[in-house]
Design a protein around this motif. Structure first.
Motif, PDB file in Angstrom:
ATOM      1  N   GLN A  81       0.817  -1.204   0.000  1.00 51.88           N
ATOM      2  CA  GLN A  81       0.000   0.000   0.000  1.00 51.88           C
ATOM      3  C   GLN A  81       0.855   1.261   0.000  1.00 51.88           C
ATOM      4  O   GLN A  81       0.556   2.237  -0.681  1.00 51.88           O
ATOM      5  N   GLU A  84       2.314   1.686  -3.449  1.00 49.77           N
ATOM      6  CA  GLU A  84       1.277   2.137  -4.375  1.00 49.77           C
ATOM      7  C   GLU A  84       1.060   3.636  -4.244  1.00 49.77           C
ATOM      8  O   GLU A  84       0.933   4.346  -5.228  1.00 49.77           O
TER       9      GLU A  84
ATOM     10  N   ILE B  68      -9.397   1.729  -2.350  1.00 48.78           N
ATOM     11  CA  ILE B  68      -9.373   1.816  -0.893  1.00 48.78           C
ATOM     12  C   ILE B  68      -9.147   3.272  -0.550  1.00 48.78           C
ATOM     13  O   ILE B  68      -8.277   3.918  -1.108  1.00 48.78           O
ATOM     14  N   TYR B  72      -4.540   3.900   6.425  1.00 52.22           N
ATOM     15  CA  TYR B  72      -4.220   2.498   6.295  1.00 52.22           C
ATOM     16  C   TYR B  72      -5.015   1.628   7.265  1.00 52.22           C
ATOM     17  O   TYR B  72      -4.979   1.825   8.467  1.00 52.22           O
ATOM     18  N   ASN B  73      -5.680   0.685   6.735  1.00 54.05           N
ATOM     19  CA  ASN B  73      -6.429  -0.230   7.570  1.00 54.05           C
ATOM     20  C   ASN B  73      -6.047  -1.668   7.230  1.00 54.05           C
ATOM     21  O   ASN B  73      -6.319  -2.144   6.138  1.00 54.05           O
ATOM     22  N   PRO B  74      -5.426  -2.357   8.173  1.00 59.54           N
ATOM     23  CA  PRO B  74      -4.952  -3.706   7.881  1.00 59.54           C
ATOM     24  C   PRO B  74      -6.068  -4.646   7.447  1.00 59.54           C
ATOM     25  O   PRO B  74      -5.846  -5.565   6.685  1.00 59.54           O
ATOM     26  N   PHE B  76      -8.562  -3.945   5.498  1.00 56.32           N
ATOM     27  CA  PHE B  76      -8.799  -3.780   4.077  1.00 56.32           C
ATOM     28  C   PHE B  76      -7.698  -4.432   3.256  1.00 56.32           C
ATOM     29  O   PHE B  76      -7.953  -5.045   2.224  1.00 56.32           O
ATOM     30  N   ALA B  77      -6.476  -4.275   3.725  1.00 55.81           N
ATOM     31  CA  ALA B  77      -5.369  -4.873   3.007  1.00 55.81           C
ATOM     32  C   ALA B  77      -5.561  -6.376   2.905  1.00 55.81           C
ATOM     33  O   ALA B  77      -5.360  -6.988   1.865  1.00 55.81           O
ATOM     34  N   MET B  95      -6.586  -4.197 -10.279  1.00 55.37           N
ATOM     35  CA  MET B  95      -5.793  -2.986 -10.234  1.00 55.37           C
ATOM     36  C   MET B  95      -6.160  -2.260  -8.957  1.00 55.37           C
ATOM     37  O   MET B  95      -7.334  -2.110  -8.635  1.00 55.37           O
ATOM     38  N   LEU B  96      -5.147  -1.797  -8.282  1.00 56.53           N
ATOM     39  CA  LEU B  96      -5.359  -1.181  -6.986  1.00 56.53           C
ATOM     40  C   LEU B  96      -5.338   0.330  -7.098  1.00 56.53           C
ATOM     41  O   LEU B  96      -4.573   0.901  -7.849  1.00 56.53           O
ATOM     42  N   HIS B  97      -6.185   0.948  -6.355  1.00 59.26           N
ATOM     43  CA  HIS B  97      -6.138   2.399  -6.294  1.00 59.26           C
ATOM     44  C   HIS B  97      -6.410   2.815  -4.861  1.00 59.26           C
ATOM     45  O   HIS B  97      -7.502   2.606  -4.354  1.00 59.26           O
ATOM     46  N   HIS B  98      -5.394   3.361  -4.243  1.00 56.12           N
ATOM     47  CA  HIS B  98      -5.537   3.793  -2.863  1.00 56.12           C
ATOM     48  C   HIS B  98      -5.440   5.308  -2.860  1.00 56.12           C
ATOM     49  O   HIS B  98      -4.514   5.861  -3.403  1.00 56.12           O
ATOM     50  N   MET B 100      -5.818   8.963  -0.509  1.00 58.51           N
ATOM     51  CA  MET B 100      -5.924   9.538   0.825  1.00 58.51           C
ATOM     52  C   MET B 100      -6.699  10.836   0.784  1.00 58.51           C
ATOM     53  O   MET B 100      -7.034  11.389   1.816  1.00 58.51           O
ATOM     54  N   GLN B 111     -15.061   6.974 -11.056  1.00 56.93           N
ATOM     55  CA  GLN B 111     -15.394   7.140 -12.460  1.00 56.93           C
ATOM     56  C   GLN B 111     -14.162   7.219 -13.343  1.00 56.93           C
ATOM     57  O   GLN B 111     -14.072   6.577 -14.379  1.00 56.93           O
ATOM     58  N   GLU B 112     -13.233   8.010 -12.903  1.00 50.97           N
ATOM     59  CA  GLU B 112     -12.035   8.178 -13.706  1.00 50.97           C
ATOM     60  C   GLU B 112     -11.255   6.870 -13.803  1.00 50.97           C
ATOM     61  O   GLU B 112     -10.792   6.483 -14.872  1.00 50.97           O
ATOM     62  N   PHE B 113     -11.164   6.221 -12.673  1.00 54.02           N
ATOM     63  CA  PHE B 113     -10.448   4.946 -12.615  1.00 54.02           C
ATOM     64  C   PHE B 113     -11.048   3.960 -13.615  1.00 54.02           C
ATOM     65  O   PHE B 113     -10.361   3.342 -14.419  1.00 54.02           O
TER      66      PHE B 113
END
Lengths: 336, 336
Positions: A81, A84, B68, B72-74, B76-77, B95-98, B100, B111-113
DNA sequence: CTTAATATTGGAAACGTTTTCGGTAACGTT
DNA sequence: AACGTTACCGAAAACGTTTCCAATATTAAG
């Protein structure tokens, strides 16, 4: 319901597609006026370029892959994470690949992953790369970083990067500390893998510390687990009967240390009075365990940052392949 | 060093590209002999089809995105990894998108993702979707699942799926249990968000339990943290001075419960003798904490599996949108 | 006012696939 | 021998971009 594409935008704006392409790619050769006009149309029609087409044309992607192998490890999840987050800030997307199949060579999955997804770079968290050929990684043709992974000595260090810690030294230091504080009968809960594994290296550190202090190896003080609470709990129970005179135990991961603690408490012994306990990793939880766990800290944050930044530098051709070994630090707390 | 492509394979095999395409896509209309021949050439030249080109042509990908949001939340990971595992078994890539950035609407990044990456489906872990319009999610045109996320009541439930737990009820149950065992002065360590948040719902459950037992709300018994050990440790210290007569504390996450425990021990009080402590989540550590933590178990495994399998069904058009609420279970251990 | 230079622009080819559409070959049927 | 089927195959047209190149518009210089 077809999505709007670059041709639509060009038609609507009354310009050629080349011009539209130029504005979305921030090329300088566009009159400011035209640019604004096109930008506005793009906004209005919510046009988003088709990545497949771009990637096809440019014959590359903006994606970097992360491969995680083996049983679930919260440390890796956390590192992933963090990596990323940094990578995405400069426009890369990360694709995840987690595989459990121990029968497959890491390098085979890596190769397929990279080629199929046209990845620009590859980060491997953990895993072992025992039998990788230099040619193989060259052929992949994208920068590869091995983070916290075992490295094959035969592999040409010019063709890949690595970032990690010295597991042997770190383990040495903590059991050396145990010895210094007077312990002689020190057990270990390790993993059952071969020497060239994380667990193997830590075990070697343990043994070197022992022999440095003139303590002979005794088989009854060895037990294995698989990085889970449960396995370590069981391992510790066995240890307690096999070697009832133990005064200290080194578990090669915090998780396992905590699992072991339960077994120790269960037989009515106290930590650290009857048995001292040391872990490895310094997971968040270690400091908040009761009593706070003595352990060796892996610089998670730095590990992740270094990896991400090295990858970016490699991608931008600003750097050669590097091999960085980050320092670990002893966290002496209350279990020893 | 150009990669070998379908044309090369066709040329080498002495067939048309269409035929090669047919064999890599498992179309039936190819003579077995030809197929074998082509397969062999493919193997020999290590040909791997270019995904960008396939996706472009088919105007879709095999990728599903996971978003996500927030700190950071373990949990969720862990969920993400489990979901990835299942999805990848049937050929999808995740595909991951985190992100903040709390200032951006979740739906905008979603939407963009989706559009940019041509995703086939989207899973949101956590996040809140307060102001999402039905039209917006329709327009995305791919199945979306909100897992452990807050849901906007106004959103048409036919256009998305959700899987989660009932936070209010779960919290009610555990503080109800606290009341049943005789506690009257029960503190809470929650988060500072608005009502429509995970923390908000759990707080509501706490309050309902209190009023069910005829206990009045007292402001001194409230404190907030941000899901970290540290914040809860500090919050508990404040609680201890503001409300020194507390006999029990409910922390809305296990991490926070453990942080609080440290503060309690620090003033020389014991758990559960002087103060009872309850958490929420049942993270792995909870059972191995000393003393083992009373908490409410989120069915992590089931949550992940349900999400992944629902996504697959949705993708294969085998299912309508569903809203599944998984049961939580009280884990009464030693801190109460 | 011409000419030369420069700033913008658009046409069209290419990237590597999938797929439609028609075509050939082989075969069994009359 | 002629025909209709069927099985198999290839040419070529997309898919939505980027980019080279030539063309045009604009400006500067003389």
């Amino acid at each position: 319901m077809k999505a709007v594409n670059i041709k639509d935008i060009a038609r609507i704006a009354g310009v050629g597609v080349a011009t539209v392409s130029r504005v979305i790619n921030h090329h300088p050769d566009v009159k400011e006026e035209t640019r604004q006009h096109i930008l506005q149309i793009i906004e209005e029609y919510k046009y988003i370029p088709n990545n497949s087409a771009r990637y096809l044309k440019r014959s590359e992607s903006n994606d970097v892959g992360i491969i995680i192998k083996g049983i679930y490890n919260p440390l890796f999840a956390e590192m992933m994470q963090k990596i990323e987050r940094i990578l995405s800030q400069v426009g890369y997307t990360v694709m995840l690949h987690h595989h459990m199949d121990m029968a497959i060579r890491d390098m085979d999955v890596a190769q397929e992953f990279v080629k199929e997804k046209r990845l620009k770079g590859l980060i491997c968290l953990g895993g072992d790369f025992e039998d990788v050929q230099t040619e193989e990684v060259k052929r992949m043709n994208v920068p590869m970083i091995l983070t916290s992974a075992l490295q094959n000595e035969a592999l040409d260090r010019k063709v890949y990067s690595s970032v990690g810690i010295n597991n042997e030294v770190a383990a040495f230091e903590i059991v050396n500390y145990l010895c210094m504080t007077g312990h002689q009968k020190i057990g270990i809960i390790t993993t059952g893998e071969h020497d060239q594994s994380i667990g193997g290296r830590r075990t070697q550190g343990y043994m070197r510390a022992l022999s440095t202090h003139g303590i002979a190896k005794v088989d009854e003080r060895f037990e294995v687990g698989d990085y889970t609470f449960e396995s370590a709990y069981l391992a510790m129970k066995r240890l307690l009967v096999k070697a009832p005179d133990l005064t200290a135990v080194f578990a090669i991961s915090d998780i396992m240390a905590i699992g072991a603690a339960r077994a120790i408490h269960e037989v009515g012994k106290s930590i650290p009075k009857d048995i001292a306990l040391a872990g490895f990793d310094d997971i968040d939880y270690a400091a908040y365990y009761d009593p706070p766990l003595t352990t060796v800290k892996q610089p998670l944050e730095t590990l992740s940052e270094t990896t991400a930044e090295l990858m970016i530098a490699l991608l931008e051709d600003r750097s050669e392949h590097e091999h960085v070994m980050l320092p670990t630090t002893l966290k002496i707390r209350k279990t020893t």
